[in-house]
Structures are given as structure tokens and as C-alpha cells.
Design a protein around this motif. Structure first.
Motif, PDB file in Angstrom:
ATOM      1  N   THR A  95       3.084  26.386 -17.138  1.00 34.59           N
ATOM      2  CA  THR A  95       3.047  27.327 -16.035  1.00 34.59           C
ATOM      3  C   THR A  95       1.550  28.111 -15.733  1.00 34.59           C
ATOM      4  O   THR A  95       1.559  28.875 -14.728  1.00 34.59           O
ATOM      5  CB  THR A  95       4.106  28.249 -16.377  1.00 34.59           C
ATOM      6  OG1 THR A  95       3.733  28.825 -17.503  1.00 34.59           O
ATOM      7  CG2 THR A  95       5.722  27.746 -16.587  1.00 34.59           C
ATOM      8  N   ASP A  96       0.905  28.121 -16.881  1.00 33.76           N
ATOM      9  CA  ASP A  96      -0.465  28.728 -16.837  1.00 33.76           C
ATOM     10  C   ASP A  96      -1.812  28.229 -16.415  1.00 33.76           C
ATOM     11  O   ASP A  96      -2.486  28.847 -15.906  1.00 33.76           O
ATOM     12  CB  ASP A  96      -0.651  29.601 -18.090  1.00 33.76           C
ATOM     13  CG  ASP A  96       0.405  30.573 -18.449  1.00 33.76           C
ATOM     14  OD1 ASP A  96       0.513  31.625 -17.802  1.00 33.76           O
ATOM     15  OD2 ASP A  96       1.085  30.150 -19.355  1.00 33.76           O
ATOM     16  N   LEU A  97      -1.728  26.895 -16.724  1.00 33.30           N
ATOM     17  CA  LEU A  97      -2.962  26.235 -16.391  1.00 33.30           C
ATOM     18  C   LEU A  97      -2.562  24.635 -16.134  1.00 33.30           C
ATOM     19  O   LEU A  97      -1.492  24.077 -16.520  1.00 33.30           O
ATOM     20  CB  LEU A  97      -4.036  26.163 -17.622  1.00 33.30           C
ATOM     21  CG  LEU A  97      -3.661  25.869 -18.908  1.00 33.30           C
ATOM     22  CD1 LEU A  97      -3.938  24.337 -19.068  1.00 33.30           C
ATOM     23  CD2 LEU A  97      -4.475  26.748 -20.137  1.00 33.30           C
ATOM     24  N   VAL A  98      -3.346  23.871 -15.689  1.00 34.43           N
ATOM     25  CA  VAL A  98      -3.541  22.587 -15.340  1.00 34.43           C
ATOM     26  C   VAL A  98      -4.609  21.735 -15.808  1.00 34.43           C
ATOM     27  O   VAL A  98      -5.866  22.469 -15.363  1.00 34.43           O
ATOM     28  CB  VAL A  98      -3.007  22.193 -13.904  1.00 34.43           C
ATOM     29  CG1 VAL A  98      -4.153  22.560 -13.011  1.00 34.43           C
ATOM     30  CG2 VAL A  98      -2.963  20.511 -13.674  1.00 34.43           C
ATOM     31  N   ALA A  99      -4.726  20.713 -16.578  1.00 33.17           N
ATOM     32  CA  ALA A  99      -5.983  20.113 -16.860  1.00 33.17           C
ATOM     33  C   ALA A  99      -5.728  18.574 -16.152  1.00 33.17           C
ATOM     34  O   ALA A  99      -4.844  17.796 -16.118  1.00 33.17           O
ATOM     35  CB  ALA A  99      -5.966  19.675 -18.206  1.00 33.17           C
TER      36      ALA A  99
END
Length: 313
Positions: A95-99
Motif C-alpha cells: 500500500t505504500d510503495l512499489v518497486a
């Protein structure tokens, strides 16, 4: 189209410097216009040049010479072109970041003069919701990779994550690991390159080790020696533009395929390389919300893997 006469203060300078000076753009953008054939001789007929002939960026323009510049339509640098990015895969998402695995030839975000694919545009095209924190064209971006470098890159999806991750990268707490195939065999096989980097005085788009540059430290260790080239494991303490490429070129061991920094074009052709052999293979970060340590890896893309296969045969 606009006609310009080379003024006294720009006489004898390279065409890209002249175009930049008379049109008020950066030298890098001017060079791009010239490469695209947008700059021609207006009515200068010495040395075999005729009106309408394309100007070369390395030509030195005499005072009084007249050139015609076909300015492209201005591009809004804040505009994000939303389109899928081929070969850009998601390596991790919550929910907070994507790589993502950023492919070669893709920019992190829109910028003046760049009209190609971007990580931001590709994520939006995939339906990934990213934070609006940061400048419109750089929203969610907490660090970047060069267009010509592939590998792991993360983007913030929430405002809180963006704030914490930006601070983390500013404080150099993430562990950034690259693999590079460099020419020759560095001696010693393991060590630290501690040399300041600044903008090259003769080339706007290049950097160099130089007095007065910004501090830059690169830690390296040999993975495998192939003879003419060596595969290196590299950890960055700082994150200067082109840092790895500049540091190894300064040692006399440029990244294979990196013609900008002195690599052997014949070796590049043998290995099938059309860009520098450099890949952001791993990124270690503390999760901005949970604090959990995340280690995200990106496998070598096809072009780099194929170069190693050729060396192993």
C-alpha cells in the motif's frame, strides 16, 4: 523556423553551443535538435556548404554565418505520457510503495527534452496509484536511475512513504548494489574509489573526476574475471550522476559498451552491447512504515545476460 546570424561572442564555437546561445536552450537540447536535422545552413556557402545543408554539432561556426533552426513544438515538462512500458515489471508492491525493474531506455520521469517512456507513465498505465507528493512530473520519485541503466527502482505510493523515503535516500541509508562489466581487470580486485565528480568542462552531457567536484565514493569487489573484461559488484556510498561510469573510466576500466566514457567500440560490438553494461541489481531499504528491512533484486535483462553468455562460451 527562425534564422539566426552567429554573433561575435559565439564565433568559432561548436554548433551546439551556438544554437544554445542564440535560441536560449540548453546545450544538450541544442545537440538533440542538430542530431534531428533541425539546424541547417541558411546562406553560407564556403567549404562546400550550401543553403539547406544540415549543420553538424561539432562544426565550429564563424561570425556572420547564418543558420536556420526548425524549433520543435514546446513540450510541457510536467506532462506525463501515460503508456505501458515494455519489459517494466513489478518486483514488489504494497500500500505504500512499489518497486519495478526499470528497462534500459526508460526515464524515471518526464523532463525537458525527453519524449520517451517513463517509469511514472508506465505505472499509471498499469493502474498503480502513486502519491501526488513532489513536483507534478516527479511525483512519487525518491531516487532515479539513468536512462541507459537498468535495474531496481522504487516509487512511493503514499505521502508519508514519500517523505520518509526521500529523507532516507538523502541520508544515504538505502543499500544500493550494482553489477558492472568493466574493461580489463582492476588492481586491486577490491577497494574504494574516492574521487570528486563534477560536470565535464567540455561536454555538457558528461561528468569527470575533477578538483572542486562533489565528493563521491564507490566500493567495489571482483565477481569474475574474463580476461578482457571483469564483472564487478559495486556498492555506492554516494549517488552522483554517472558515478560508476566516471569512476571506472578514470581508473582506465570503463564499463563495457560505454562509448561516452571511452569504452572500446569493437569489444562492445563483439558482446552485442548498445549501451553500458551496468545494472542496479539490488536495493535494500527499511520499509517507510513498518520498518521491516526489504531487499529487492532485479535479474539481468536479456542484453546483459547475453553478453555474459558469449564470454562463458
Amino acid at each position: 523556423m527562425t534564422d539566426y546570424t552567429v554573433p561575435t561572442e559565439l564565433a568559432g564555437k561548436r554548433a551546439d553551443a551556438v544554437v544554445a546561445g542564440v535560441s536560449g536552450i540548453s546545450r544538450t537540447e541544442a545537440a538533440g535538435w542538430i542530431i534531428d536535422g533541425r539546424v541547417t545552413w541558411a546562406q553560407y556557402r564556403t567549404q562546400g556548404r550550401n543553403a539547406g545543408t544540415a549543420v553538424k554539432k561539432s562544426e565550429r561556426l564563424p561570425e556572420g554565418a547564418q543558420i536556420t533552426v526548425d524549433e520543435p513544438e514546446p513540450v510541457d515538462p510536467t506532462h506525463i505520457e501515460v503508456e505501458p512500458v515494455q519489459d517494466m515489471t513489478l518486483l514488489y508492491e504494497d500500500t505504500d510503495l512499489v518497486a519495478v525493474h526499470k528497462p534500459v531506455g526508460v526515464a524515471a520521469h518526464p523532463s525537458p527534452g525527453w519524449r520517451g517512456a517513463t517509469v511514472i507513465g508506465g505505472l499509471i498505465a498499469q493502474g498503480v496509484q502513486i502519491t501526488t507528493s513532489g513536483a507534478q512530473e516527479r511525483r512519487g520519485i525518491v531516487h532515479r536511475l539513468d536512462v541507459g541503466t537498468s535495474g531496481v527502482m522504487i516509487v512511493a505510493k503514499t505521502e508519508r512513504a514519500y517523505s520518509i523515503l526521500k529523507e532516507a535516500f538523502r541520508n544515504r541509508t538505502p543499500a544500493k548494489t550494482y553489477h558492472a562489466l568493466v574493461q580489463g581487470l582492476p588492481d586491486p580486485h577490491e577497494g574504494t574509489i574516492d574521487a570528486p565528480i563534477g560536470r565535464h568542462p567540455g561536454h555538457d552531457w558528461r561528468f569527470a573526476v575533477m578538483d572542486g567536484g562533489r565528493p563521491a565514493r564507490t566500493h567495489y569487489q571482483l565477481i569474475k574475471a574474463y580476461g578482457r573484461v571483469s564483472l564487478m559488484d559495486i556498492r555506492l556510498e554516494t549517488g552522483r550522476t554517472h558515478q560508476i561510469r566516471v569512476h571506472f573510466a578514470a581508473l582506465g576500466h570503463p564499463c563495457a559498451g560505454d562509448l561516452t566514457y571511452g569504452a572500446d567500440p569493437h569489444l562492445a560490438a563483439e558482446l552485442g552491447l548498445t549501451r553500458q553494461w551496468l545494472h542496479a541489481v539490488e536495493l535494500g531499504i527499511d520499509h517507510p512504515i513498518s520498518g521491516e528491512r526489504l531487499t529487492i533484486r532485479s535479474e539481468y535483462p536479456q542484453d546483459l545476460a547475453e553478453s555474459l553468455r558469449l564470454l562463458d562460451d
